[in-house]
Design an enzyme around this catalytic site. Structure first.
Site, PDB file in Angstrom:
ATOM      1  N   LYS A 110      42.430  48.094  39.782  1.00 24.46           N
ATOM      2  CA  LYS A 110      43.102  47.614  38.568  1.00 24.46           C
ATOM      3  C   LYS A 110      44.609  47.460  38.764  1.00 24.46           C
ATOM      4  O   LYS A 110      45.247  46.684  38.060  1.00 24.46           O
ATOM      5  CB  LYS A 110      42.803  48.545  37.399  1.00 24.46           C
ATOM      6  CG  LYS A 110      41.328  48.486  36.992  1.00 24.46           C
ATOM      7  CD  LYS A 110      41.037  49.216  35.706  1.00 24.46           C
ATOM      8  CE  LYS A 110      39.615  48.950  35.217  1.00 24.46           C
ATOM      9  NZ  LYS A 110      38.585  49.542  36.110  1.00 24.46           N
TER      10      LYS A 110
HETATM   11  C1  LIG Z   1      37.309  49.091  36.286  1.00 23.42           C
HETATM   12  C2  LIG Z   1      36.578  49.475  37.513  1.00 23.42           C
HETATM   13  C3  LIG Z   1      35.394  48.811  37.925  1.00 23.42           C
HETATM   14  C4  LIG Z   1      34.746  47.699  37.107  1.00 23.42           C
HETATM   15  O1  LIG Z   1      35.518  46.518  37.073  1.00 23.42           O
HETATM   16  P1  LIG Z   1      35.229  45.409  35.977  1.00 23.42           P
HETATM   17  O2  LIG Z   1      36.318  44.405  36.111  1.00 23.42           O
HETATM   18  O3  LIG Z   1      35.239  46.116  34.659  1.00 23.42           O
HETATM   19  O4  LIG Z   1      33.893  44.834  36.285  1.00 23.42           O
HETATM   20  C5  LIG Z   1      34.805  49.211  39.109  1.00 23.42           C
HETATM   21  N1  LIG Z   1      35.316  50.228  39.860  1.00 23.42           N
HETATM   22  C6  LIG Z   1      36.432  50.889  39.495  1.00 23.42           C
HETATM   23  C7  LIG Z   1      36.927  51.997  40.350  1.00 23.42           C
HETATM   24  C8  LIG Z   1      37.106  50.540  38.322  1.00 23.42           C
HETATM   25  O5  LIG Z   1      38.219  51.209  37.955  1.00 23.42           O
END
Ligand SMILES: *Cc1c(COP(=O)(O)O)cnc(C)c1O
Length: 456
Positions: A110
């Site tokens: 993120k």
């Molecule tokens: C947010 C997140 C996901 C999922 O990503 P999306 O964009 O919601 O599909 C997967 N792994 C981790 C570690 C995350 O923080």
């Protein structure tokens, strides 16, 4: 100039800067570009660019109302504090490639989007002489990445609600040890659901929202999708011919960025959508039926999601831009918890599968024993899913997306690798820092008072 419209068709298209600040379209839809630029005749030029230079090219195609020099600076600053040479890292494990996206400040993918989003916010707010109070609720990963994206920004305050005592100790420290005075961690005496309900109630008070310029950084912001397109471009341009991606999925944000990258003409074959036991999305791509179920709590908590907030964007393209069909689908889903499409999504693009906890733990063990590679549980869902398809043996380069550093999830990773193996110095350091949080009851008025007193 690139303009953005609502998936539900009820708004005049707006330029990029407004799309970033607005987040959600006023008619309840999501913002999408009026058309998707095609780069298929420029692949050779793009192939040799560093991550940051590629980001300037790609983001520049969509953020046409920001001066190119300013945009370049924002992008350079966003990626200056990643702990690897080129923002992301590609590793090879036998037939598979792993695209590590967790080299940012909070060790989760993120960061790639939120480090840029924070700087875009600051740029637009300064230009407009405005201030934003961001309110968010988190059960873990999103909160710390959002805080890291906006900490220290002059015109943004951030208030993060989380369930006191119910987020992992490391993830709590990643939020509460941030010293910047624009960061406000509110530990709510209640569950994550309570936090989300409180947040929705406050956003629903339109007078309050307006008086205190409340904003959100949730995964529906177009700028987050945009920043994520860059790593699909980066990896696919390094494939010998074509690339497929296996993506551990929760809110459909990450994998949707891959879909846009493919539509831009980048050399992408399949997107393998991998879910944990919360399999609403993998079932949709298998059957065409989108049906809500009970939330299962798993060892990959960032994917414990039943209603994927970015799914509507994909649906728009699947329905060929028919906003009224889309509204019917979403209304059916909202009222009955179930909706379906008459034409099944083509397996030319999406493949899907769900991976349970037992297989995920076995997958962590297998790659650790075979390659000495330690995967976090989210990444492992993708690694296991990838083995169920034969991309790699069909001459396609298969990239599994690694979404978090294993040290963020010692509870499950230690079961496989033993205690102390999954560590990261930046997380160890937090254990000795002073933490700062305000414990509050699950009460709307108390949160509003926090925003009135500490926001601007
Ligand atoms: C947010 C997140 C996901 C999922 O990503 P999306 O964009 O919601 O599909 C997967 N792994 C981790 C570690 C995350 O923080």
């Amino acid at each position: 100039m690139m303009l953005y419209q609502s998936t539900r068709g009820g708004m005049q298209p707006v330029p990029f800067k407004d799309a970033v600040i607005t987040g959600l379209a006023p008619d309840g839809g999501l913002l999408i570009p009026v058309d998707i630029p095609d780069v298929s005749d420029r692949l050779l030029d793009l192939r040799n660019l560093s991550f940051v230079d590629l980001a300037k090219e790609i983001v520049g195609l969509y953020a046409t109302d920001i001066e190119p020099e300013i945009l370049s600076t924002l992008i350079e600053e966003a990626y200056a504090n990643f702990d690897t040479d080129d923002v992301v890292k590609i590793r090879t494990l036998g037939d598979l490639k792993v695209l590590e996206l967790f080299h940012g400040p909070t060790l989760a993918f993120k960061d790639v989007a939120l480090q840029l989003l924070g700087r875009l916010f600051q740029h637009v707010l300064t230009e407009r002489g405005e201030h934003l109070n961001i309110l968010g609720a988190t059960s873990g990963d999103t909160g710390s990445a959002a805080i890291a994206g906006v900490r220290g920004l002059k015109d943004v305050d951030i208030f993060i609600l989380y369930p006191n005592g119910r987020v992992s100790p490391l993830q709590e420290l990643q939020m509460t040890t941030v010293e910047d005075t624009n960061v406000h961690c509110l530990a709510v005496e209640g569950s994550f659901d309570d936090c989300q309900t409180l947040m929705k109630t406050i956003f629903g008070d339109l007078d309050f929202k307006k008086s205190y310029s409340l904003g959100a950084v949730n995964s529906v912001n177009w700028a987050r999708v945009l920043a994520q397109i860059v790593y699909y471009a980066y990896a696919s341009l390094r494939a010998s011919d074509q690339a497929s991606f296996c993506v551990p999925t929760g809110n459909f944000g990450n994998v949707f960025a891959g879909y846009v990258a493919k539509r831009m003409g980048l050399p992408i074959k399949h997107l393998i959508l991998a879910t944990n036991e919360n399999d609403i999305l993998s079932e949709f791509f298998r059957t065409g039926v989108y049906q809500r179920g009970e939330v299962h709590y798993t060892i990959s908590p960032a994917m414990d999601i039943q209603v994927a907030s970015n799914f509507e964007r994909y649906l728009y393209y699947h329905l060929d831009g028919d906003s009224s069909a889309l509204k019917t689908f979403m209304n059916d889903f909202m009222s009955t918890g179930r909706a379906s499409v008459s034409v099944l999504p083509s397996a030319d693009t999406f493949l899907s599968t769900a991976v349970n906890t037992r297989d995920t733990l076995a997958g962590i063990r297998e790659v650790y024993e075979q390659y000495g590679y330690l995967a976090d549980p989210h990444t492992a869902v993708g690694l296991v899913a990838a083995q169920r398809f034969s991309e790699a043996s069909n001459g396609v380069d298969l990239f599994c997306i690694a979404t978090a550093h294993p040290a963020k999830f010692p509870e499950s990773v230690d079961q496989v690798a033993g205690e102390g193996v999954a560590r990261h110095p930046s997380l160890e350091r937090l254990k000795n820092l002073p933490a700062r949080k305000v414990v509050i009851p699950a009460d709307v008025e108390v949160i509003k008072e926090q925003i009135r007193t500490n926001g601007r």
